[in-house]
Design a protein around this motif. Structure first.
Motif, PDB file in Angstrom:
ATOM      1  N   VAL A 213      37.335  39.094  29.951  1.00 33.62           N
ATOM      2  CA  VAL A 213      37.273  39.660  31.057  1.00 33.62           C
ATOM      3  C   VAL A 213      38.591  39.088  32.119  1.00 33.62           C
ATOM      4  O   VAL A 213      38.952  39.567  32.962  1.00 33.62           O
ATOM      5  CB  VAL A 213      35.912  39.417  31.895  1.00 33.62           C
ATOM      6  CG1 VAL A 213      34.978  40.101  31.361  1.00 33.62           C
ATOM      7  CG2 VAL A 213      35.673  37.832  32.191  1.00 33.62           C
ATOM      8  N   PHE A 214      39.123  38.200  31.340  1.00 29.21           N
ATOM      9  CA  PHE A 214      40.163  37.401  32.337  1.00 29.21           C
ATOM     10  C   PHE A 214      41.464  38.267  32.154  1.00 29.21           C
ATOM     11  O   PHE A 214      41.896  38.941  31.184  1.00 29.21           O
ATOM     12  CB  PHE A 214      40.353  36.023  31.726  1.00 29.21           C
ATOM     13  CG  PHE A 214      39.533  35.059  32.682  1.00 29.21           C
ATOM     14  CD1 PHE A 214      40.018  34.464  33.696  1.00 29.21           C
ATOM     15  CD2 PHE A 214      38.224  34.912  32.019  1.00 29.21           C
ATOM     16  CE1 PHE A 214      38.854  33.831  34.464  1.00 29.21           C
ATOM     17  CE2 PHE A 214      37.345  34.066  32.937  1.00 29.21           C
ATOM     18  CZ  PHE A 214      37.870  33.527  33.930  1.00 29.21           C
TER      19      PHE A 214
ATOM     20  N   ASP B 198      26.109  28.339  32.170  1.00 32.01           N
ATOM     21  CA  ASP B 198      26.196  29.574  31.607  1.00 32.01           C
ATOM     22  C   ASP B 198      27.687  30.143  31.948  1.00 32.01           C
ATOM     23  O   ASP B 198      28.223  29.549  32.975  1.00 32.01           O
ATOM     24  CB  ASP B 198      25.050  30.604  31.991  1.00 32.01           C
ATOM     25  CG  ASP B 198      23.773  30.078  31.562  1.00 32.01           C
ATOM     26  OD1 ASP B 198      23.634  29.760  30.348  1.00 32.01           O
ATOM     27  OD2 ASP B 198      22.979  29.939  32.330  1.00 32.01           O
ATOM     28  N   SER B 199      27.937  31.331  31.510  1.00 27.07           N
ATOM     29  CA  SER B 199      29.266  31.712  31.901  1.00 27.07           C
ATOM     30  C   SER B 199      29.293  32.794  33.024  1.00 27.07           C
ATOM     31  O   SER B 199      30.488  33.458  33.004  1.00 27.07           O
ATOM     32  CB  SER B 199      29.907  32.567  30.481  1.00 27.07           C
ATOM     33  OG  SER B 199      29.128  33.581  30.017  1.00 27.07           O
ATOM     34  N   TYR B 200      28.209  32.903  33.468  1.00 30.68           N
ATOM     35  CA  TYR B 200      27.970  34.132  34.484  1.00 30.68           C
ATOM     36  C   TYR B 200      29.213  34.061  35.637  1.00 30.68           C
ATOM     37  O   TYR B 200      29.668  34.956  36.016  1.00 30.68           O
ATOM     38  CB  TYR B 200      26.719  34.310  35.222  1.00 30.68           C
ATOM     39  CG  TYR B 200      25.493  34.592  33.965  1.00 30.68           C
ATOM     40  CD1 TYR B 200      25.822  35.232  33.040  1.00 30.68           C
ATOM     41  CD2 TYR B 200      24.414  33.618  34.025  1.00 30.68           C
ATOM     42  CE1 TYR B 200      24.665  35.367  31.932  1.00 30.68           C
ATOM     43  CE2 TYR B 200      23.508  33.735  32.975  1.00 30.68           C
ATOM     44  CZ  TYR B 200      23.519  34.827  31.928  1.00 30.68           C
ATOM     45  OH  TYR B 200      22.782  34.840  31.193  1.00 30.68           O
TER      46      TYR B 200
ATOM     47  N   ARG C  70      28.919  40.867  38.346  1.00 30.66           N
ATOM     48  CA  ARG C  70      30.100  41.165  37.565  1.00 30.66           C
ATOM     49  C   ARG C  70      30.628  42.583  37.519  1.00 30.66           C
ATOM     50  O   ARG C  70      31.771  42.752  37.547  1.00 30.66           O
ATOM     51  CB  ARG C  70      29.942  40.807  36.077  1.00 30.66           C
ATOM     52  CG  ARG C  70      31.026  40.902  35.124  1.00 30.66           C
ATOM     53  CD  ARG C  70      30.611  40.773  33.666  1.00 30.66           C
ATOM     54  NE  ARG C  70      29.593  41.862  33.220  1.00 30.66           N
ATOM     55  CZ  ARG C  70      28.923  41.957  31.994  1.00 30.66           C
ATOM     56  NH1 ARG C  70      29.025  40.935  31.256  1.00 30.66           N
ATOM     57  NH2 ARG C  70      28.073  42.757  31.857  1.00 30.66           N
TER      58      ARG C  70
ATOM     59  N   ALA D 251      32.050  32.310  35.592  1.00 37.39           N
ATOM     60  CA  ALA D 251      33.190  32.548  35.241  1.00 37.39           C
ATOM     61  C   ALA D 251      33.631  34.112  34.814  1.00 37.39           C
ATOM     62  O   ALA D 251      34.599  34.607  35.085  1.00 37.39           O
ATOM     63  CB  ALA D 251      33.424  31.789  34.047  1.00 37.39           C
ATOM     64  N   GLN D 252      32.553  34.763  34.394  1.00 33.36           N
ATOM     65  CA  GLN D 252      32.736  36.350  34.275  1.00 33.36           C
ATOM     66  C   GLN D 252      33.041  37.063  35.415  1.00 33.36           C
ATOM     67  O   GLN D 252      34.115  37.893  35.427  1.00 33.36           O
ATOM     68  CB  GLN D 252      31.675  36.641  33.638  1.00 33.36           C
ATOM     69  CG  GLN D 252      31.170  36.434  32.111  1.00 33.36           C
ATOM     70  CD  GLN D 252      29.907  36.856  31.536  1.00 33.36           C
ATOM     71  OE1 GLN D 252      30.108  38.206  31.352  1.00 33.36           O
ATOM     72  NE2 GLN D 252      28.994  36.333  31.215  1.00 33.36           N
TER      73      GLN D 252
ATOM     74  N   LYS E 169      34.709  35.541  38.028  1.00 34.55           N
ATOM     75  CA  LYS E 169      36.162  35.257  38.402  1.00 34.55           C
ATOM     76  C   LYS E 169      37.103  35.955  37.383  1.00 34.55           C
ATOM     77  O   LYS E 169      38.274  36.148  38.116  1.00 34.55           O
ATOM     78  CB  LYS E 169      36.159  33.720  38.214  1.00 34.55           C
ATOM     79  CG  LYS E 169      35.212  32.851  39.108  1.00 34.55           C
ATOM     80  CD  LYS E 169      35.361  31.328  38.845  1.00 34.55           C
ATOM     81  CE  LYS E 169      34.390  30.539  39.710  1.00 34.55           C
ATOM     82  NZ  LYS E 169      34.509  29.163  39.454  1.00 34.55           N
ATOM     83  N   GLY E 170      36.890  36.026  36.352  1.00 37.02           N
ATOM     84  CA  GLY E 170      37.715  36.681  35.481  1.00 37.02           C
ATOM     85  C   GLY E 170      37.977  38.196  35.963  1.00 37.02           C
ATOM     86  O   GLY E 170      39.016  38.620  36.024  1.00 37.02           O
ATOM     87  N   VAL E 171      36.850  38.754  36.292  1.00 32.80           N
ATOM     88  CA  VAL E 171      36.774  40.227  36.566  1.00 32.80           C
ATOM     89  C   VAL E 171      37.791  40.442  37.923  1.00 32.80           C
ATOM     90  O   VAL E 171      38.716  41.370  38.137  1.00 32.80           O
ATOM     91  CB  VAL E 171      35.423  40.844  36.825  1.00 32.80           C
ATOM     92  CG1 VAL E 171      35.353  42.205  37.802  1.00 32.80           C
ATOM     93  CG2 VAL E 171      34.915  41.121  35.765  1.00 32.80           C
TER      94      VAL E 171
END
Lengths: 266, 266, 266
Positions: free
Chosen positions: A59-60, B15-17, B130, B19-20, B22-24
């Motif tokens: 996603v980054f 978890d990665s939620y 996300r 960060a997901q 942020k990447g988007v």
């Protein structure tokens, strides 16, 4: 455009280790945009880190460097690597932490970090995240070529054995991988194993309980009820609507899960 | 000027939620400056999230977009909204999470997010943070007009019932809202109910104990002693100087609190 | 070049306090790059904060401003200071939180924060981090001279008594300072007390156990075994390879540790 560097570690939040890495990076590239993925990987849990990396890498923005420091072998002869595959970039120990994402990418460029020119002058024996990986990621983010950091070779990355759900006759046998912070149980059963038209009719068995049907959202069941659904990463998830399946079922990873009861399965 | 986007969620840190999301955002607007407000809202606690949003919205620079993802109704027909009021900007589910801040602002522009052009191509049923809210916030931060993201209508935002302290004769009846990380008990009694000249003389009763006077700082009492004071958000707070009132009084939110003993009160 | 401001506090992660400081900073200097060091200093533990600040200050780029808000005396007459020493910059209460880093630097410029021009208009009695220290750090990061923020004087910074390991005859008597998130026990015994050639032969005694030799990395012992080594901050550390020494030895700080058994020691 400021280059993004993400950090995934098992350092926790109470010590200064993650901040030391950030300081090292910013001292080399003050324009780097730092993003914490998580520092709460369970200590030295390479498998959990591999799953997290796989969830976020896609996603980054292109060019993002993912720095992954879960490194139980620090000080041994395990390699450190810089990897570029399918437009994704990683700096990590070669201990399996990249194996989930690598499984889904075409083989890329792997460089073993050996060029001390880009390391901190005094390399500790216990914190290569700060002394080798962070400075390499920072220099890479300045636009250097991956090849600057060491030698390429033909060895593949270390691969962890994959936790794969198996079709066995009319059933699917899988595993709970972990519980997320909501208490949702994430499994290794990929949505591709569960064609949409079969989902209403299958039965999910775990921990002595039985759930009828696989839904598409938590609210498909009343608050407080168990629900099986396809989660946001495309895997079967067991949840309690507005509650915690982990607490209800006393599960947190490693437990078997089974899908049965429909001819279409298997 | 890099636009600021803040994140307030109940995703936790393991978890990665987050960060997901942020990447988007960074994939759409690499110049966005991301600020974590907290990811430790108790799971699905919309009321607590509403209070946090109210505490922070005013201090950030004009143009900041506050992304609030506490969304127990994900997958149901609750709306997602973009809101602009008094120069403040929010992207959130319309579930009450904006009701505290909205109570203090003149009515603004409310847009129901419906324009799929700004969503991720594949929208999951369980992670609209996300797939819808993060990309909308990112596009908004690029300078688009709020109206691009959906249709305005005249419906007001969902409002949670407010926890209001009541004057009853010569007393004020309030409530402990929550304990902060220091163990300070934050109440719903606003400083405006306690004119400065009355503060030395009132009595505060909670949990069977009695505190004489409302002070202005923790150190007004000896280390280890209970102290009632006006906290940094302008509300009555019960603390133990250099200790934890929550542990001392075994309170963490929901308990009644009463101010008595002075004719000026009431 | 965007100026870096780091934040070290005891605010925890569930409240909005840290985010309120970030909003105040960004409203004054939207170009500031904010880095969380930790918000999980144990409440009001000035000594632990001092150690963290000492660990990170040196690795950040020149010009970085380290904002340290562990402030049990908020509302009393303790001073707030801006400090510049050896190219390092700090904004903090003068309560000892800078004493570890100051011990290793030549004396620098100390300014007592008194110029209200740079404070928020309404200063609370309980949150000077938000109302005084954050805005001063933000204005400093805009390029103002430290002298703008108040008056210099000749008083030194408050110094905490240092926890120093002592040589006593043929032994070194030290102390466990704290356990990190891995359960590694960090001690006050500096590597300079343990010349490399003596390390294989010394014995480390703590909690009734005895460890032979001081190694250079965790993996010098089998998984699950206790190991004594020089850690990444140059201090003696007690660890369990791939485990937790804190759990094994039931220690978390304050316990005595002793090095014996070699004539070279002492």
């Amino acid at each position: 455009m400021n280059p993004v560097i993400t950090l995934t570690t098992d350092f926790g939040s109470k010590d200064s280790y993650a901040a030391q890495m950030k300081g090292v990076i910013l001292a080399i590239n003050p324009r780097a945009a730092l993003v914490d993925v998580t520092h709460d990987i369970p200590p030295q849990n390479v498998r959990r880190a591999a799953a997290i990396v796989d969830e976020i890498a896609g996603v980054f923005p292109a060019g993002t460097i993912h720095l992954v420091v879960v490194d139980p072998g620090v000080g041994t002869d395990r390699d450190l690597v810089g990897v570029e595959m399918a437009g994704l970039r990683f700096v990590a120990p070669d201990n399996g932490v990249l194996s989930s994402v690598a499984r889904r990418c075409p083989p890329g460029r792997i460089v073993r970090l050996s060029n001390r020119k880009f390391w901190r002058p005094d390399v500790s024996h216990t914190f290569h995240g700060r002394d080798i990986m962070a400075p390499v990621a920072a220099h890479w983010s300045l636009g250097l070529d991956l090849g600057e950091f060491g030698g390429a070779d033909s060895r593949p990355l270390v691969a962890l054995p994959e936790s794969v759900a198996r079709r066995e006759g009319g059933r699917i046998a899988g595993e709970v991988l972990w519980a997320d912070a909501f208490g949702n149980l994430i499994t290794n059963i990929d949505e591709s194993l569960l064609p949409a038209e079969h989902r209403p009719n299958v039965k999910v068995r775990l921990g002595g309980g039985l759930i009828h049907g696989v839904e598409s959202c938590y609210a498909a069941r009343e608050a407080g009820e168990l629900v099986a659904l396809i989660g946001s990463s495309g895997r079967l998830e067991i949840a309690v609507n507005q509650g915690s399946a982990s607490r209800r079922l006393k599960m947190s990873g490693g437990e078997p899960i089974e899908i049965i009861g429909h001819a279409g399965v298997g």
